[in-house]
Scaffold this motif. Structure first.
Motif, PDB file in Angstrom:
ATOM      1  N   MET B   1      -1.389   6.767  12.806  1.00  0.00           N
ATOM      2  CA  MET B   1      -0.564   7.771  12.134  1.00  0.00           C
ATOM      3  C   MET B   1      -1.133   8.034  10.742  1.00  0.00           C
ATOM      4  SD  MET B   1       3.528   7.699  11.397  1.00  0.00           S
ATOM      5  CE  MET B   1       3.485   6.477  10.113  1.00  0.00           C
ATOM      6  N   VAL B   2      -1.276   9.279  10.411  1.00  0.00           N
ATOM      7  CA  VAL B   2      -1.766   9.631   9.081  1.00  0.00           C
ATOM      8  C   VAL B   2      -0.572   9.680   8.136  1.00  0.00           C
ATOM      9  CG1 VAL B   2      -2.885  11.399   7.684  1.00  0.00           C
ATOM     10  CG2 VAL B   2      -3.682  10.951  10.017  1.00  0.00           C
ATOM     11  N   THR B   3      -0.713   9.074   6.969  1.00  0.00           N
ATOM     12  CA  THR B   3       0.378   9.093   5.998  1.00  0.00           C
ATOM     13  C   THR B   3      -0.177   9.329   4.606  1.00  0.00           C
ATOM     14  OG1 THR B   3       2.097   7.786   4.942  1.00  0.00           O
ATOM     15  CG2 THR B   3       0.236   6.569   5.854  1.00  0.00           C
ATOM     16  N   ASN B   4       0.598  10.012   3.798  1.00  0.00           N
ATOM     17  CA  ASN B   4       0.199  10.243   2.417  1.00  0.00           C
ATOM     18  C   ASN B   4       0.923   9.295   1.469  1.00  0.00           C
ATOM     19  OD1 ASN B   4      -1.564  12.397   2.965  1.00  0.00           O
ATOM     20  ND2 ASN B   4       0.187  13.793   3.167  1.00  0.00           N
ATOM     21  N   ALA B   5       1.649   8.326   2.046  1.00  0.00           N
ATOM     22  CA  ALA B   5       2.402   7.415   1.200  1.00  0.00           C
ATOM     23  C   ALA B   5       1.460   6.613   0.312  1.00  0.00           C
ATOM     24  CB  ALA B   5       3.233   6.477   2.062  1.00  0.00           C
ATOM     25  N   ARG B   6       1.881   6.405  -0.918  1.00  0.00           N
ATOM     26  CA  ARG B   6       1.102   5.574  -1.838  1.00  0.00           C
ATOM     27  C   ARG B   6       1.263   4.106  -1.455  1.00  0.00           C
ATOM     28  NH1 ARG B   6       3.899   7.873  -7.159  1.00  0.00           N
ATOM     29  NH2 ARG B   6       5.620   7.834  -5.683  1.00  0.00           N
ATOM     30  N   PRO B   7       0.324   3.272  -1.872  1.00  0.00           N
ATOM     31  CA  PRO B   7       0.500   1.824  -1.617  1.00  0.00           C
ATOM     32  C   PRO B   7       1.771   1.333  -2.308  1.00  0.00           C
ATOM     33  CG  PRO B   7      -1.719   2.303  -2.423  1.00  0.00           C
ATOM     34  CD  PRO B   7      -0.924   3.556  -2.583  1.00  0.00           C
ATOM     35  N   THR B   8       2.231   0.189  -1.872  1.00  0.00           N
ATOM     36  CA  THR B   8       3.381  -0.433  -2.524  1.00  0.00           C
ATOM     37  C   THR B   8       2.902  -1.442  -3.565  1.00  0.00           C
ATOM     38  OG1 THR B   8       3.480  -2.243  -0.943  1.00  0.00           O
ATOM     39  CG2 THR B   8       4.704  -0.228  -0.387  1.00  0.00           C
ATOM     40  N   ARG B   9       3.849  -1.866  -4.376  1.00  0.00           N
ATOM     41  CA  ARG B   9       3.526  -2.935  -5.332  1.00  0.00           C
ATOM     42  C   ARG B   9       3.022  -4.174  -4.584  1.00  0.00           C
ATOM     43  NH1 ARG B   9       5.828  -3.886 -10.450  1.00  0.00           N
ATOM     44  NH2 ARG B   9       7.594  -2.522 -10.001  1.00  0.00           N
ATOM     45  N   ALA B  10       3.657  -4.448  -3.423  1.00  0.00           N
ATOM     46  CA  ALA B  10       3.248  -5.624  -2.648  1.00  0.00           C
ATOM     47  C   ALA B  10       1.803  -5.499  -2.174  1.00  0.00           C
ATOM     48  CB  ALA B  10       4.187  -5.819  -1.463  1.00  0.00           C
ATOM     49  N   ASP B  11       1.382  -4.287  -1.791  1.00  0.00           N
ATOM     50  CA  ASP B  11      -0.019  -4.101  -1.371  1.00  0.00           C
ATOM     51  C   ASP B  11      -0.966  -4.488  -2.508  1.00  0.00           C
ATOM     52  OD1 ASP B  11       0.816  -3.076   1.084  1.00  0.00           O
ATOM     53  OD2 ASP B  11       0.865  -0.998   0.315  1.00  0.00           O
ATOM     54  N   HIS B  12      -0.654  -3.992  -3.692  1.00  0.00           N
ATOM     55  CA  HIS B  12      -1.519  -4.305  -4.839  1.00  0.00           C
ATOM     56  C   HIS B  12      -1.445  -5.793  -5.198  1.00  0.00           C
ATOM     57  CE1 HIS B  12      -2.856  -0.269  -5.641  1.00  0.00           C
ATOM     58  NE2 HIS B  12      -1.615   0.195  -5.731  1.00  0.00           N
ATOM     59  N   TYR B  13      -0.260  -6.349  -5.115  1.00  0.00           N
ATOM     60  CA  TYR B  13      -0.110  -7.773  -5.460  1.00  0.00           C
ATOM     61  C   TYR B  13      -0.895  -8.660  -4.497  1.00  0.00           C
ATOM     62  CZ  TYR B  13       3.391  -7.644  -9.214  1.00  0.00           C
ATOM     63  OH  TYR B  13       4.039  -7.492 -10.415  1.00  0.00           O
ATOM     64  N   ARG B  14      -0.897  -8.302  -3.228  1.00  0.00           N
ATOM     65  CA  ARG B  14      -1.676  -9.108  -2.278  1.00  0.00           C
ATOM     66  C   ARG B  14      -3.170  -9.033  -2.614  1.00  0.00           C
ATOM     67  NH1 ARG B  14       2.742  -8.080   1.388  1.00  0.00           N
ATOM     68  NH2 ARG B  14       2.094  -5.919   1.695  1.00  0.00           N
ATOM     69  N   ALA B  15      -3.617  -7.830  -3.008  1.00  0.00           N
ATOM     70  CA  ALA B  15      -5.026  -7.697  -3.418  1.00  0.00           C
ATOM     71  C   ALA B  15      -5.311  -8.516  -4.668  1.00  0.00           C
ATOM     72  CB  ALA B  15      -5.350  -6.225  -3.667  1.00  0.00           C
ATOM     73  N   LEU B  16      -4.352  -8.512  -5.591  1.00  0.00           N
ATOM     74  CA  LEU B  16      -4.521  -9.292  -6.818  1.00  0.00           C
ATOM     75  C   LEU B  16      -4.567 -10.786  -6.501  1.00  0.00           C
ATOM     76  CD1 LEU B  16      -4.574  -9.523  -9.946  1.00  0.00           C
ATOM     77  CD2 LEU B  16      -2.058  -9.509  -9.872  1.00  0.00           C
ATOM     78  N   ALA B  17      -3.641 -11.230  -5.675  1.00  0.00           N
ATOM     79  CA  ALA B  17      -3.590 -12.663  -5.351  1.00  0.00           C
ATOM     80  C   ALA B  17      -4.873 -13.118  -4.674  1.00  0.00           C
ATOM     81  CB  ALA B  17      -2.381 -12.942  -4.456  1.00  0.00           C
ATOM     82  N   GLY B  18      -5.453 -12.240  -3.868  1.00  0.00           N
ATOM     83  CA  GLY B  18      -6.661 -12.596  -3.141  1.00  0.00           C
ATOM     84  C   GLY B  18      -7.925 -12.578  -3.984  1.00  0.00           C
ATOM     85  N   SER B  19      -7.857 -11.959  -5.155  1.00  0.00           N
ATOM     86  CA  SER B  19      -9.072 -11.822  -5.970  1.00  0.00           C
ATOM     87  C   SER B  19      -8.930 -12.454  -7.350  1.00  0.00           C
ATOM     88  CB  SER B  19      -9.406 -10.331  -6.151  1.00  0.00           C
ATOM     89  OG  SER B  19      -8.302  -9.636  -6.713  1.00  0.00           O
ATOM     90  N   LEU B  20      -7.794 -13.067  -7.621  1.00  0.00           N
ATOM     91  CA  LEU B  20      -7.519 -13.614  -8.948  1.00  0.00           C
ATOM     92  C   LEU B  20      -8.489 -14.751  -9.271  1.00  0.00           C
ATOM     93  CD1 LEU B  20      -5.306 -13.075 -11.121  1.00  0.00           C
ATOM     94  CD2 LEU B  20      -4.074 -15.031 -10.159  1.00  0.00           C
ATOM     95  N   PRO B  21      -9.176 -14.669 -10.405  1.00  0.00           N
ATOM     96  CA  PRO B  21     -10.087 -15.764 -10.757  1.00  0.00           C
ATOM     97  C   PRO B  21      -9.321 -17.059 -10.992  1.00  0.00           C
ATOM     98  CG  PRO B  21     -10.356 -13.869 -12.234  1.00  0.00           C
ATOM     99  CD  PRO B  21      -9.129 -13.626 -11.424  1.00  0.00           C
ATOM    100  N   SER B  22      -9.980 -18.176 -10.727  1.00  0.00           N
ATOM    101  CA  SER B  22      -9.345 -19.447 -11.070  1.00  0.00           C
ATOM    102  C   SER B  22      -9.189 -19.472 -12.584  1.00  0.00           C
ATOM    103  CB  SER B  22     -10.212 -20.614 -10.606  1.00  0.00           C
ATOM    104  OG  SER B  22     -11.431 -20.599 -11.315  1.00  0.00           O
ATOM    105  N   ARG B  23      -8.238 -20.153 -13.085  1.00  0.00           N
ATOM    106  CA  ARG B  23      -7.939 -20.255 -14.515  1.00  0.00           C
ATOM    107  C   ARG B  23      -7.305 -18.988 -15.078  1.00  0.00           C
ATOM    108  NH1 ARG B  23      -9.811 -23.811 -17.859  1.00  0.00           N
ATOM    109  NH2 ARG B  23     -10.458 -22.336 -19.447  1.00  0.00           N
ATOM    110  N   ALA B  24      -7.013 -17.992 -14.228  1.00  0.00           N
ATOM    111  CA  ALA B  24      -6.391 -16.768 -14.754  1.00  0.00           C
ATOM    112  C   ALA B  24      -4.942 -17.048 -15.148  1.00  0.00           C
ATOM    113  CB  ALA B  24      -6.449 -15.661 -13.716  1.00  0.00           C
ATOM    114  N   LEU B  25      -4.507 -16.373 -16.199  1.00  0.00           N
ATOM    115  CA  LEU B  25      -3.120 -16.407 -16.639  1.00  0.00           C
ATOM    116  C   LEU B  25      -2.517 -15.041 -16.324  1.00  0.00           C
ATOM    117  CD1 LEU B  25      -3.841 -17.982 -20.155  1.00  0.00           C
ATOM    118  CD2 LEU B  25      -3.439 -19.171 -17.977  1.00  0.00           C
ATOM    119  N   VAL B  26      -1.315 -15.028 -15.779  1.00  0.00           N
ATOM    120  CA  VAL B  26      -0.718 -13.756 -15.353  1.00  0.00           C
ATOM    121  C   VAL B  26       0.629 -13.567 -16.048  1.00  0.00           C
ATOM    122  CG1 VAL B  26       0.075 -12.376 -13.392  1.00  0.00           C
ATOM    123  CG2 VAL B  26      -1.864 -13.934 -13.111  1.00  0.00           C
TER     124      VAL B  26
END
Lengths: 174, 209
Positions: B1-26
């Motif tokens: 299905m084609v959708t124009n919906a923007r990503p959710t905050r959760a989508d971005h957060y999962r990307a952040l969690a997966g790429s966060l450097p060790s020792r990062a402060l959030v």
């Protein structure tokens, strides 16, 4: 007990700066006024200190909280009008999270201040400080300034809260 | 299905969690910005805002200056940014390379129930650049966010990424207590921040634990 070797004729703003250095203040966050302008230049020239010039006093307060969170002893240098405009951040961030911060506040609008338009802010200052539960004291011009800075800084740390020292022109204007 | 919906905050957060450097402060703003991040990636090195809307970025700036050897990631919303836009100017002036800012642009005051913003269509990346922040861009794909986070260490100066998302006004239940003082102490212990060592008659100093 803190003892002072400060000579009665000592240049009080110089003593303020020396005391901040001696107590290990690594960061100063400020929004200037005419009394604070020169001491900020001196702080900016200190190799062991970082000066952050903020655009608004509530923003300055939050920067100071972040700096202290990161383990750096931090002072705020602002005018009393600036403390009036940082009320929400004061109660919901600095006090709520119990950040120890030394606030050196130029006390404008007192009878000693010749600039008439500061008078309304001067009149409101201490009642507002009491209203928001901001611990504070006024400097005593007849006593050495160094120990007064040190006691205020100690209060902030011991009580885990911001402490505002209201300063006269002779204390802070270089 | 084609959708124009923007990503959710959760989508971005999962990307952040997966790429966060060790020792990062959030550092995360109030509401779901903190609740959802705690749900996905609770850690002692997270500093959660309980309230104080608009003050996340300046606090993160102070933290980044105090901890120059650790990456600091701040998550702020567009509505909160508008409350203290001057903070962008201060951040641009100080320009610490270890600070990365994620601006969630959902067009509403999500943390207070979804009220309309004064202006929901500002180009926030352009605003950041005009404030002196060279590395500011609009991102759509969470995968692009992950790439930028992973490469942030090599960046010269502050980075700002504006993430267009769907509003998330339904409140996420935080998985941990959000006691502010506990949050602060947990964070400072985790980074081994110098602590105040009192002396009986004043004159205490900050010392490394």
């Amino acid at each position: 007990m803190t003892t002072s070797t400060e000579a009665p004729e000592a240049h009080r703003p110089s003593v303020v700066l020396d005391t901040l250095k001696r107590l290990g203040f690594g960061t100063v966050v400020s929004v200037p006024d005419s009394w604070l302008g020169e001491i900020l230049i001196r702080i900016d020239q200190e190799p062991g200190m970082t000066l952050v010039r903020a655009t608004h006093e509530e923003e300055a307060l939050a920067i100071a909280c972040g700096s202290r969170l990161g383990g750096v002893r931090t002072a705020l240098l602002v005018q009393n009008a600036g403390v009036l405009s940082m009320g929400a951040g004061m109660v919901s961030l600095a006090q709520r999270y119990q950040f120890p911060l030394l606030m050196l506040v130029s006390y404008r609008g007192t009878p000693d201040d010749p600039v008439f338009y500061h008078v309304p802010k001067g009149r409101a200052t201490e009642p507002v400080f009491r209203g928001i539960g901001l611990a504070h004291a006024c400097t005593d011009r007849y006593r050495p300034i160094g120990p007064q800075i040190e006691h205020a800084a100690t209060y902030a740390e011991e009580a885990s809260c911001p402490f505002a020292l209201l300063m006269g022109r002779e204390d802070i204007q270089w | 299905m084609v959708t124009n919906a923007r990503p959710t905050r959760a989508d971005h957060y999962r990307a952040l969690a997966g790429s966060l450097p060790s020792r990062a402060l959030v550092v995360t703003s109030l509401g779901n910005a903190s609740y959802l991040w705690a749900s996905l990636h609770h850690a002692p090195e997270n500093f959660y805002f309980e309230d104080a809307m608009g003050l996340t970025l300046p606090l993160a700036l102070g933290l980044a200056i105090a901890q120059p050897d650790r990456p600091v990631v701040a998550v702020e919303g567009d509505g909160a940014l508008l409350m203290h836009m001057g903070a962008l100017v201060t951040i641009g002036a100080m320009n610490p390379s270890n600070l990365t800012i994620l601006l969630i642009q959902n067009g509403v005051h999500a943390a207070s129930g979804g009220q309309a913003l004064t202006n929901a269509t500002l180009d926030l990346a352009q605003l950041a650049r005009a404030s002196g922040i060279k590395h500011a861009e609009n991102l759509n794909a969470p995968s692009a966010l992950a790439t930028r986070i992973a490469a942030a260490e090599k960046r010269d100066g502050v980075g700002v990424m504006v993430l267009a998302t769907e509003p998330d006004v339904e409140v996420v239940r935080p998985p941990v207590p959000f006691d502010p003082v506990a949050t602060k102490h947990r964070f400072m212990a985790a980074i081994e921040a110098p602590r105040y060592v009192p002396t009986l008659f004043g004159g205490g100093m900050l010392e490394r634990p």
